[in-house]
Design a protein around this motif. Structure first.
Motif, PDB file in Angstrom:
ATOM      1  N   LEU A 219       1.449  -1.511   5.724  1.00 26.04           N
ATOM      2  CA  LEU A 219       1.090  -0.073   5.523  1.00 26.04           C
ATOM      3  C   LEU A 219      -0.053   0.170   4.477  1.00 26.04           C
ATOM      4  N   ILE A 220      -0.580  -0.851   3.915  1.00 28.48           N
ATOM      5  CA  ILE A 220      -1.644  -0.476   2.909  1.00 28.48           C
ATOM      6  C   ILE A 220      -2.880  -1.015   3.317  1.00 28.48           C
ATOM      7  N   ASP A 221      -3.804  -0.310   3.449  1.00 30.57           N
ATOM      8  CA  ASP A 221      -5.212  -0.304   4.134  1.00 30.57           C
ATOM      9  C   ASP A 221      -5.880  -1.507   2.995  1.00 30.57           C
ATOM     10  N   SER A 222      -6.175  -2.506   3.664  1.00 33.80           N
ATOM     11  CA  SER A 222      -6.801  -3.828   3.092  1.00 33.80           C
ATOM     12  C   SER A 222      -8.022  -3.197   2.093  1.00 33.80           C
ATOM     13  N   LYS A 223      -8.832  -2.250   2.319  1.00 29.07           N
ATOM     14  CA  LYS A 223      -9.835  -1.747   1.664  1.00 29.07           C
ATOM     15  C   LYS A 223      -9.411  -1.051   0.315  1.00 29.07           C
ATOM     16  N   MET A 224      -8.171  -0.717   0.409  1.00 32.14           N
ATOM     17  CA  MET A 224      -7.619   0.152  -0.717  1.00 32.14           C
ATOM     18  C   MET A 224      -6.680  -0.601  -1.641  1.00 32.14           C
ATOM     19  N   ARG A 225      -6.362  -1.784  -1.328  1.00 29.95           N
ATOM     20  CA  ARG A 225      -5.133  -2.627  -2.252  1.00 29.95           C
ATOM     21  C   ARG A 225      -5.902  -2.747  -3.572  1.00 29.95           C
ATOM     22  N   LYS A 226      -7.089  -3.196  -3.776  1.00 31.46           N
ATOM     23  CA  LYS A 226      -7.634  -3.609  -5.055  1.00 31.46           C
ATOM     24  C   LYS A 226      -7.773  -2.279  -5.795  1.00 31.46           C
ATOM     25  N   ARG A 227      -8.023  -1.161  -5.249  1.00 30.00           N
ATOM     26  CA  ARG A 227      -8.304   0.059  -5.876  1.00 30.00           C
ATOM     27  C   ARG A 227      -6.795   0.585  -6.404  1.00 30.00           C
ATOM     28  N   LEU A 228      -5.925   0.409  -5.475  1.00 33.11           N
ATOM     29  CA  LEU A 228      -4.474   1.105  -5.960  1.00 33.11           C
ATOM     30  C   LEU A 228      -3.743   0.221  -7.078  1.00 33.11           C
ATOM     31  N   ILE A 229      -4.350  -1.018  -7.087  1.00 31.31           N
ATOM     32  CA  ILE A 229      -3.807  -2.174  -8.125  1.00 31.31           C
ATOM     33  C   ILE A 229      -4.611  -1.696  -9.342  1.00 31.31           C
ATOM     34  N   SER A 230      -5.968  -1.397  -9.325  1.00 35.86           N
ATOM     35  CA  SER A 230      -6.501  -1.132 -10.658  1.00 35.86           C
ATOM     36  C   SER A 230      -6.039   0.252 -11.161  1.00 35.86           C
ATOM     37  N   TRP A 231      -5.656   1.067 -10.227  1.00 30.97           N
ATOM     38  CA  TRP A 231      -5.380   2.655 -10.896  1.00 30.97           C
ATOM     39  C   TRP A 231      -3.806   2.377 -11.270  1.00 30.97           C
ATOM     40  N   GLY A 232      -3.116   1.229 -11.091  1.00 28.56           N
ATOM     41  CA  GLY A 232      -1.650   1.132 -11.730  1.00 28.56           C
ATOM     42  C   GLY A 232      -0.640   1.918 -10.495  1.00 28.56           C
ATOM     43  N   LYS A 233      -1.023   1.920  -9.438  1.00 28.40           N
ATOM     44  CA  LYS A 233      -0.172   2.752  -8.756  1.00 28.40           C
ATOM     45  C   LYS A 233       0.808   1.581  -7.838  1.00 28.40           C
ATOM     46  N   ILE A 234       0.282   0.348  -7.605  1.00 28.11           N
ATOM     47  CA  ILE A 234       1.008  -0.718  -6.913  1.00 28.11           C
ATOM     48  C   ILE A 234       0.905  -2.200  -7.841  1.00 28.11           C
ATOM     49  N   LEU A 235       1.662  -3.013  -7.704  1.00 28.73           N
ATOM     50  CA  LEU A 235       1.592  -4.375  -8.159  1.00 28.73           C
ATOM     51  C   LEU A 235       1.765  -5.301  -6.910  1.00 28.73           C
ATOM     52  N   TYR A 236       1.103  -6.153  -7.090  1.00 28.55           N
ATOM     53  CA  TYR A 236       0.971  -7.430  -6.054  1.00 28.55           C
ATOM     54  C   TYR A 236       1.800  -8.606  -6.850  1.00 28.55           C
ATOM     55  N   ILE A 237       2.718  -8.916  -5.943  1.00 25.62           N
ATOM     56  CA  ILE A 237       3.564  -9.989  -6.302  1.00 25.62           C
ATOM     57  C   ILE A 237       3.477 -11.152  -5.537  1.00 25.62           C
ATOM     58  N   GLU A 238       3.145 -12.242  -5.978  1.00 26.80           N
ATOM     59  CA  GLU A 238       2.963 -13.509  -4.862  1.00 26.80           C
ATOM     60  C   GLU A 238       4.327 -13.826  -4.425  1.00 26.80           C
ATOM     61  N   ASP A 239       5.587 -14.182  -5.245  1.00 29.94           N
ATOM     62  CA  ASP A 239       6.635 -14.549  -4.837  1.00 29.94           C
ATOM     63  C   ASP A 239       7.852 -13.993  -5.665  1.00 29.94           C
ATOM     64  N   ARG A 240       8.619 -13.491  -4.744  1.00 26.02           N
ATOM     65  CA  ARG A 240       9.935 -12.594  -5.341  1.00 26.02           C
ATOM     66  C   ARG A 240      11.134 -13.697  -5.127  1.00 26.02           C
TER      67      ARG A 240
ATOM     68  N   MET B 192       4.567 -12.784  -0.648  1.00 25.93           N
ATOM     69  CA  MET B 192       3.552 -12.072  -1.170  1.00 25.93           C
ATOM     70  C   MET B 192       4.207 -10.329  -0.834  1.00 25.93           C
ATOM     71  N   ALA B 193       3.957  -9.652  -1.926  1.00 28.05           N
ATOM     72  CA  ALA B 193       4.909  -8.090  -1.857  1.00 28.05           C
ATOM     73  C   ALA B 193       3.914  -7.397  -2.877  1.00 28.05           C
ATOM     74  N   TYR B 194       4.112  -6.086  -2.129  1.00 28.16           N
ATOM     75  CA  TYR B 194       3.587  -5.040  -3.066  1.00 28.16           C
ATOM     76  C   TYR B 194       4.520  -4.168  -3.460  1.00 28.16           C
ATOM     77  N   ILE B 195       4.468  -3.821  -4.969  1.00 29.18           N
ATOM     78  CA  ILE B 195       5.555  -3.084  -5.584  1.00 29.18           C
ATOM     79  C   ILE B 195       4.997  -1.863  -5.895  1.00 29.18           C
ATOM     80  N   VAL B 196       5.756  -0.646  -5.976  1.00 27.81           N
ATOM     81  CA  VAL B 196       5.293   0.515  -6.325  1.00 27.81           C
ATOM     82  C   VAL B 196       5.423   0.591  -7.971  1.00 27.81           C
TER      83      VAL B 196
END
Length: 77
Positions: A25-46, A1-5
């Protein structure tokens, strides 16, 4: 699992598009919001990503994102 800018962001430092952000580094409460804003992407397997990039389905929607191992080279399709 990874978060990409997907858009430039700042956590402990400035992160450019395509960089991986450490999960802690990413507050668990903010992850979904940052993804919905398009700031970060959640990638399961790289694993197995080539230098030419590979297409990965992100968890924020139907959009596919081309991710490369090279710094700052993320392309939308």
């Amino acid at each position: 699992m990874a978060y990409i800018v997907n858009k430039p962001v700042r956590f402990d430092r400035d992160y450019a598009i395509g960089e991986i952000i450490p999960e802690e580094l990413i507050d668990s409460k903010m992850r979904k919001r940052l993804i919905s804003w398009g700031k970060i992407l959640y990638i399961e397997d790289r694993s197995g990503a080539s230098d030419n990039g590979e297409t990965i389905q992100d968890k924020s929607g139907d959009e596919e994102t081309r991710v490369s191992n090279k710094k700052n080279s993320s392309k939308k399709r």
